[in-house]
Design a protein around this motif. Structure first.
Motif, PDB file in Angstrom:
ATOM      1  N   TYR A   1       0.334 -13.377 -37.831  1.00 30.33           N
ATOM      2  CA  TYR A   1       1.759 -13.418 -37.519  1.00 30.33           C
ATOM      3  C   TYR A   1       2.836 -13.125 -38.751  1.00 30.33           C
ATOM      4  N   LEU A   2       3.661 -12.340 -38.619  1.00 27.40           N
ATOM      5  CA  LEU A   2       4.552 -12.008 -39.712  1.00 27.40           C
ATOM      6  C   LEU A   2       5.788 -13.035 -39.729  1.00 27.40           C
ATOM      7  N   TYR A   3       5.871 -13.738 -38.724  1.00 30.85           N
ATOM      8  CA  TYR A   3       6.877 -14.787 -38.511  1.00 30.85           C
ATOM      9  C   TYR A   3       6.552 -16.127 -38.162  1.00 30.85           C
ATOM     10  N   ASP A   4       7.378 -17.257 -38.584  1.00 29.86           N
ATOM     11  CA  ASP A   4       6.966 -18.472 -38.120  1.00 29.86           C
ATOM     12  C   ASP A   4       7.956 -19.113 -36.776  1.00 29.86           C
ATOM     13  N   ALA A   5       8.970 -18.282 -36.539  1.00 24.45           N
ATOM     14  CA  ALA A   5       9.571 -18.488 -35.538  1.00 24.45           C
ATOM     15  C   ALA A   5      10.424 -17.284 -34.967  1.00 24.45           C
ATOM     16  N   LEU A   6      10.864 -17.240 -33.504  1.00 24.10           N
ATOM     17  CA  LEU A   6      11.687 -16.059 -32.854  1.00 24.10           C
ATOM     18  C   LEU A   6      12.948 -16.379 -32.246  1.00 24.10           C
ATOM     19  N   VAL A   7      13.998 -15.917 -32.769  1.00 24.70           N
ATOM     20  CA  VAL A   7      15.234 -16.060 -31.941  1.00 24.70           C
ATOM     21  C   VAL A   7      15.716 -14.983 -31.425  1.00 24.70           C
ATOM     22  N   LEU A   8      15.888 -15.137 -29.974  1.00 26.34           N
ATOM     23  CA  LEU A   8      16.477 -14.037 -29.295  1.00 26.34           C
ATOM     24  C   LEU A   8      18.110 -14.246 -28.908  1.00 26.34           C
ATOM     25  N   PHE A   9      18.735 -13.462 -29.673  1.00 29.54           N
ATOM     26  CA  PHE A   9      20.124 -13.475 -29.397  1.00 29.54           C
ATOM     27  C   PHE A   9      20.326 -12.239 -28.955  1.00 29.54           C
TER      28      PHE A   9
ATOM     29  N   VAL B   1       4.737 -14.950 -25.278  1.00 30.76           N
ATOM     30  CA  VAL B   1       4.124 -16.127 -24.801  1.00 30.76           C
ATOM     31  C   VAL B   1       2.822 -16.348 -25.704  1.00 30.76           C
ATOM     32  N   ASP B   2       2.153 -15.547 -26.126  1.00 27.58           N
ATOM     33  CA  ASP B   2       1.037 -15.442 -27.215  1.00 27.58           C
ATOM     34  C   ASP B   2       1.591 -16.304 -28.388  1.00 27.58           C
ATOM     35  N   PHE B   3       2.781 -15.659 -28.857  1.00 26.53           N
ATOM     36  CA  PHE B   3       3.404 -16.237 -30.040  1.00 26.53           C
ATOM     37  C   PHE B   3       3.771 -17.747 -30.058  1.00 26.53           C
ATOM     38  N   VAL B   4       4.062 -18.163 -28.771  1.00 23.54           N
ATOM     39  CA  VAL B   4       4.253 -19.751 -28.605  1.00 23.54           C
ATOM     40  C   VAL B   4       3.042 -20.320 -28.570  1.00 23.54           C
ATOM     41  N   ASP B   5       2.012 -19.475 -27.820  1.00 23.68           N
ATOM     42  CA  ASP B   5       0.561 -20.348 -27.554  1.00 23.68           C
ATOM     43  C   ASP B   5      -0.037 -20.558 -28.979  1.00 23.68           C
ATOM     44  N   SER B   6       0.378 -19.763 -30.225  1.00 26.18           N
ATOM     45  CA  SER B   6      -0.353 -19.660 -31.433  1.00 26.18           C
ATOM     46  C   SER B   6       0.386 -20.920 -32.197  1.00 26.18           C
ATOM     47  N   GLY B   7       1.438 -21.459 -31.755  1.00 30.81           N
ATOM     48  CA  GLY B   7       2.081 -22.594 -32.313  1.00 30.81           C
ATOM     49  C   GLY B   7       3.471 -22.211 -33.003  1.00 30.81           C
TER      50      GLY B   7
ATOM     51  N   GLN C   1       8.451 -28.899 -25.812  1.00 37.85           N
ATOM     52  CA  GLN C   1       7.463 -28.949 -26.835  1.00 37.85           C
ATOM     53  C   GLN C   1       6.167 -28.742 -26.219  1.00 37.85           C
ATOM     54  N   ALA C   2       5.463 -27.684 -26.409  1.00 38.75           N
ATOM     55  CA  ALA C   2       4.142 -27.388 -25.865  1.00 38.75           C
ATOM     56  C   ALA C   2       2.947 -28.492 -26.263  1.00 38.75           C
ATOM     57  N   ARG C   3       1.828 -28.309 -25.630  1.00 44.18           N
ATOM     58  CA  ARG C   3       0.860 -29.171 -26.102  1.00 44.18           C
ATOM     59  C   ARG C   3       0.276 -28.905 -27.315  1.00 44.18           C
ATOM     60  N   ASN C   4       0.482 -27.778 -27.996  1.00 41.02           N
ATOM     61  CA  ASN C   4       0.145 -27.558 -29.342  1.00 41.02           C
ATOM     62  C   ASN C   4       1.272 -27.772 -30.350  1.00 41.02           C
ATOM     63  N   ASN C   5       2.253 -28.511 -30.026  1.00 40.50           N
ATOM     64  CA  ASN C   5       3.440 -28.909 -30.851  1.00 40.50           C
ATOM     65  C   ASN C   5       4.388 -27.693 -31.061  1.00 40.50           C
ATOM     66  N   ALA C   6       4.063 -26.673 -30.423  1.00 39.06           N
ATOM     67  CA  ALA C   6       5.200 -25.572 -30.515  1.00 39.06           C
ATOM     68  C   ALA C   6       6.461 -25.962 -29.861  1.00 39.06           C
ATOM     69  N   ARG C   7       7.621 -25.495 -30.275  1.00 37.41           N
ATOM     70  CA  ARG C   7       9.114 -25.969 -29.665  1.00 37.41           C
ATOM     71  C   ARG C   7       9.885 -24.677 -29.209  1.00 37.41           C
ATOM     72  N   ILE C   8      10.523 -24.958 -28.066  1.00 32.46           N
ATOM     73  CA  ILE C   8      11.267 -24.129 -27.616  1.00 32.46           C
ATOM     74  C   ILE C   8      12.598 -24.514 -27.164  1.00 32.46           C
ATOM     75  N   LEU C   9      13.860 -23.583 -27.444  1.00 30.09           N
ATOM     76  CA  LEU C   9      14.926 -24.153 -27.121  1.00 30.09           C
ATOM     77  C   LEU C   9      15.628 -22.961 -26.150  1.00 30.09           C
ATOM     78  N   ILE C  10      16.185 -23.343 -24.984  1.00 32.27           N
ATOM     79  CA  ILE C  10      16.622 -22.415 -24.058  1.00 32.27           C
ATOM     80  C   ILE C  10      18.077 -22.812 -23.644  1.00 32.27           C
ATOM     81  N   THR C  11      19.290 -21.707 -23.651  1.00 30.26           N
ATOM     82  CA  THR C  11      20.251 -21.992 -23.239  1.00 30.26           C
ATOM     83  C   THR C  11      20.929 -21.006 -22.597  1.00 30.26           C
ATOM     84  N   GLY C  12      21.869 -21.235 -21.679  1.00 30.70           N
ATOM     85  CA  GLY C  12      22.652 -20.069 -21.071  1.00 30.70           C
ATOM     86  C   GLY C  12      23.775 -19.454 -21.729  1.00 30.70           C
TER      87      GLY C  12
END
Length: 444
Positions: A77-85, A102-108, A225-236
């Motif tokens: 993976y080239l990045y540690d986090a992804l921001v979708l704006f 989804v795989d990106f998040v599943d990888s932590g 917060q996923a079980r592998n400690n990956a974190r997600i923020l979702i807003t409308g």
């Protein structure tokens, strides 16, 4: 040749510097890919991006439909986090799609998704995979006729002011679509919710049916917060990240008035409204981004040890009824350094098929946790297990396997006190037989 030697010397001297900068001891995500619909977002949301950059993040901006973008190369993976704006994107470019995210998040790795009133089906699908369902009506927005910014007084009241999260200096301005949490997903949490007077509907048309989302059931900002400690923020709302909302100095209506009549009275008497120098958007988004990017609430456990009481060396095997001590050190990342984590709810299990011992660890308030207990009177292969899960913190899962043996034949007491009656019966039997023999042989 001299120049080549000089370059090699400089490169060798920089190796320790790079090893410190990218040390695995630093949990913070540093390489962040930001996908946008338009590069104008870089200037309109510069305060938010500037906050990330000032904290050491390396932001790379790409158009969401760029054919050359990708999250990994050669399996790395080239990045540690992804921001979708990029709320209106219909299809990602390059090798990015919903499955790869989804795989990106599943990888932590961590993820931020910001939708808007024109959110595409693609962004909605990404949110659904994370346990969040946006309002099905594509034209719907969150409307609140009581808790809104005064600057939106003559409008449709879609610019709402919400403080239904934690104590803050000023409400958060939000304009966008609401969402609900999937009840089947226990990992998604509501961070910022609408007030009881809010509802989700199309502001440009009259209501013909009751809205599907109403009141505090409407989530404005949610986290996972996923079980592998990956974190997600979702807003409308993508606009809540903008400079305009961060610096807004409009009057904000009082919260929870409970009646439209009082709201009208407040409009007539402006002195009763709350005035804030600026909104709470900047403070709210800064703090929540620290959590998403593991600058807050990130735990690590080190120096996991166990030994017999009174000894210091870790044995290869325990004996039943031994007295032992288990210890571990737990630290929390503060954003710049590891600080001792202090809590009174960390427990250790001595486990074989089921926990035979469950003990709460005591702490010295400096990150060191320990407990003493007796090995149960059961032999087999046991595990020391620490399963620590606390809301807002990364979970800890520690396990160490250790066998437990019974007493050897030469470790038992020569005469057990509990067996004295049996000893007495045996010797009395021998004495009785001896007396009977004498009497039988020498009696007439």
């Amino acid at each position: 040749m001299a120049k080549l030697l000089l370059y090699l010397t400089l490169a060798t001297s920089l190796i320790p510097l790079f090893s410190v900068a990218f040390s695995p001891e630093n949990p913070t995500d540093r390489r962040v890919l930001v996908l946008v619909d338009d590069f104008a977002i870089k200037s309109s949301h510069s305060l938010y991006f500037g906050s990330l950059t000032s904290r050491g993040f390396q932001l790379e901006f790409k158009l969401a439909d760029d054919p050359n973008i990708g999250l990994q190369r050669y399996g790395q993976y080239l990045y540690d986090a992804l921001v979708l704006f990029c709320p209106s994107v219909e299809r990602f470019g390059g090798s990015i799609d919903v499955a790869s995210i989804v795989d990106f998040v599943d990888s932590g790795h961590d993820l931020i998704v910001a939708a808007d009133s024109n959110a595409s089906d693609l962004i909605r699908e990404v949110a659904t995979e994370c346990g969040v369902d946006f309002d099905e009506d594509p034209a719907a927005m969150v409307i609140d006729h009581i808790n809104y910014a005064v600057s939106n007084f003559d409008g449709d009241h879609t610019l709402i002011a919400s403080d239904d999260f934690i104590k803050a200096d000023a409400p958060v301005l939000f304009q966008g679509i609401g969402h609900s949490l999937n009840p089947a997903n226990s990992l998604v949490l509501k961070v910022l919710s609408a007030s009881s007077s809010a509802y989700s509907a199309n502001p440009k048309s009259k209501l013909s049916n009751p809205p599907s989302l109403t009141g505090s059931a409407i989530s404005l900002v949610s986290v996972v917060q996923a079980r592998n400690n990956a974190r997600i923020l979702i807003t409308g709302s993508l606009s809540m990240f903008s400079n305009r909302y961060a610096l807004d100095s409009s009057d904000l209506e009082c919260k929870r008035l409970g009646a439209q009549l009082i709201c009208i009275m407040l409009a007539i008497v402006p002195s009763l409204t709350k005035r804030h120098e600026k909104s709470g958007n900047e403070q709210f988004l800064t703090e929540i981004s620290k959590w998403v990017f593991h600058e807050r609430g990130h735990l690590k456990a080190v120096n996991v040890r166990h030994h017999k009481v009174g000894e210091s060396d870790e044995p290869a095997i325990y004996r039943i009824n031994d007295d032992l001590e288990y210890s571990v050190e737990i630290y929390e990342w503060s954003g710049t350094s590891w600080e001792p984590y202090v809590s009174d709810d960390v427990q250790v299990q001595f486990y074989m098929m089921s926990p035979y011992v469950l003990k709460t660890l005591s702490t010295d308030q400096k990150g060191h946790y320990s407990a003493e207990f007796k090995v149960p009177d059961v032999y087999g292969v046991f595990q020391f297990k620490v399963e620590y899960q606390r809301l807002g913190y990364t979970s800890l899962s520690l396990s160490k396997q250790i066998p437990v043996r019974p007493y050897r034949h030469n470790e038992y007491e020569r005469f057990l006190p509990a067996a004295y009656p049996y000893y007495g019966s045996a010797f009395s039997m021998m004495a009785g037989f001896f007396i009977f023999t004498i009497v039988h042989l020498y009696s007439k």
